[in-house]
Write a protein that holds these residues in place. Structure first.
Motif, mmCIF file in Angstrom:
data_model
loop_
_atom_site.group_PDB
_atom_site.id
_atom_site.type_symbol
_atom_site.label_atom_id
_atom_site.label_comp_id
_atom_site.label_asym_id
_atom_site.label_seq_id
_atom_site.Cartn_x
_atom_site.Cartn_y
_atom_site.Cartn_z
ATOM 1 N N ARG A 109 0.824 -1.214 0.000
ATOM 2 C CA ARG A 109 0.000 0.000 0.000
ATOM 3 C C ARG A 109 0.866 1.277 0.000
ATOM 4 O O ARG A 109 0.324 2.370 0.161
ATOM 5 C CB ARG A 109 -0.924 0.002 1.221
ATOM 6 N N ASP A 110 2.166 1.108 -0.133
ATOM 7 C CA ASP A 110 3.115 2.239 -0.092
ATOM 8 C C ASP A 110 2.982 3.026 1.212
ATOM 9 O O ASP A 110 3.060 4.253 1.226
ATOM 10 C CB ASP A 110 2.927 3.161 -1.299
ATOM 11 N N GLU A 111 2.829 2.292 2.318
ATOM 12 C CA GLU A 111 2.667 2.909 3.629
ATOM 13 C C GLU A 111 3.847 2.651 4.560
ATOM 14 O O GLU A 111 3.734 2.867 5.767
ATOM 15 C CB GLU A 111 1.378 2.408 4.292
ATOM 16 N N ASN A 112 4.955 2.205 4.019
ATOM 17 C CA ASN A 112 6.109 1.941 4.874
ATOM 18 C C ASN A 112 6.631 3.242 5.472
ATOM 19 O O ASN A 112 6.815 4.229 4.772
ATOM 20 C CB ASN A 112 7.227 1.261 4.091
ATOM 21 N N GLN A 113 6.874 3.212 6.781
ATOM 22 C CA GLN A 113 7.434 4.382 7.454
ATOM 23 C C GLN A 113 8.726 4.035 8.193
ATOM 24 O O GLN A 113 9.227 4.842 8.964
ATOM 25 C CB GLN A 113 6.407 4.966 8.422
ATOM 26 N N ARG A 114 9.237 2.857 7.981
ATOM 27 C CA ARG A 114 10.447 2.413 8.677
ATOM 28 C C ARG A 114 11.652 2.477 7.748
ATOM 29 O O ARG A 114 11.534 2.368 6.535
ATOM 30 C CB ARG A 114 10.253 1.000 9.198
ATOM 31 N N SER A 115 12.808 2.579 8.382
ATOM 32 C CA SER A 115 14.054 2.690 7.616
ATOM 33 C C SER A 115 14.595 1.313 7.244
ATOM 34 O O SER A 115 14.205 0.290 7.818
ATOM 35 C CB SER A 115 15.099 3.419 8.455
ATOM 36 N N ALA A 116 15.536 1.322 6.329
ATOM 37 C CA ALA A 116 16.228 0.084 5.962
ATOM 38 C C ALA A 116 16.959 -0.490 7.170
ATOM 39 O O ALA A 116 17.058 -1.711 7.330
ATOM 40 C CB ALA A 116 17.189 0.346 4.815
ATOM 41 N N LYS A 117 17.453 0.382 8.039
ATOM 42 C CA LYS A 117 18.155 -0.073 9.246
ATOM 43 C C LYS A 117 17.223 -0.903 10.150
ATOM 44 O O LYS A 117 17.638 -1.923 10.698
ATOM 45 C CB LYS A 117 18.703 1.133 10.016
ATOM 46 N N PHE A 118 15.986 -0.471 10.286
ATOM 47 C CA PHE A 118 15.015 -1.236 11.067
ATOM 48 C C PHE A 118 14.846 -2.635 10.482
ATOM 49 O O PHE A 118 14.821 -3.628 11.217
ATOM 50 C CB PHE A 118 13.654 -0.518 11.092
ATOM 51 N N ARG A 120 16.969 -4.276 8.671
ATOM 52 C CA ARG A 120 18.189 -5.062 8.886
ATOM 53 C C ARG A 120 18.122 -5.775 10.242
ATOM 54 O O ARG A 120 18.470 -6.947 10.362
ATOM 55 C CB ARG A 120 19.431 -4.176 8.810
ATOM 56 N N PHE A 121 17.689 -5.041 11.261
ATOM 57 C CA PHE A 121 17.521 -5.660 12.578
ATOM 58 C C PHE A 121 16.458 -6.751 12.514
ATOM 59 O O PHE A 121 16.641 -7.846 13.049
ATOM 60 C CB PHE A 121 17.143 -4.613 13.627
#
Length: 142
Positions: A109-118, A120-121
């Motif tokens: 839904r193109d609703e991502n609000q997290r970073s790539a770093k998140f 990765r964890f």
């Protein structure tokens, strides 16, 4: 003899399922970093196909695991403290897998609000849970 077949298939299904569990969040990492719409659309397809591809392995992991519990019997299950800890971790992995579905839908839904770093964890967390499960099954520390 049946228990050995259940174990063999259970291990195979776990490996196949975890391949998806390890790769799907890695796709989220790349998707979170993507800027071009065509690339994002490709990641959406890859994520959806991977999640649904490994879902049968998650189901078959549960079926063969329950089958082994049945074959071993309730007395063995009750006396195996390590097994209770393992099953708790297994429940957490199923919850994690459900969370991956939720994240996948957010990306769709193109609703991502997290970073790539998140992500990765998120990608590395199940490795530790799998290690704990393997230790519990092999070492049976309690």
């Amino acid at each position: 003899m049946a228990i050995l077949w259940f174990k063999a298939f259970h291990i195979f299904f776990v490996i196949a399922w975890f391949a998806g569990i390890f790769y799907l969040p890695r796709l989220f990492v790349y998707h979170a970093d993507a800027t071009e719409n065509s690339v994002k659309e490709t990641f959406k397809i890859m994520q959806r196909r991977l999640w649904w591809f490994v879902l049968p392995f998650a189901v078959l992991t549960a079926i063969t695991g329950i089958g082994m519990l049945h074959l071993y019997g309730s007395a063995w299950v009750a006396a195996s403290g390590w097994l209770h800890a393992k099953l708790t971790l297994v429940v957490l992995i199923y919850i994690y897998y459900g969370y991956l579905f939720k994240v996948m839908k957010q990306f769709e839904r193109d609703e991502n609000q997290r970073s790539a770093k998140f992500y990765r964890f998120l990608n590395e967390a199940p490795v530790l849970v799998l290690l704990a499960i393997v230790i519990l099954v092999i070492v049976k520390p309690f």
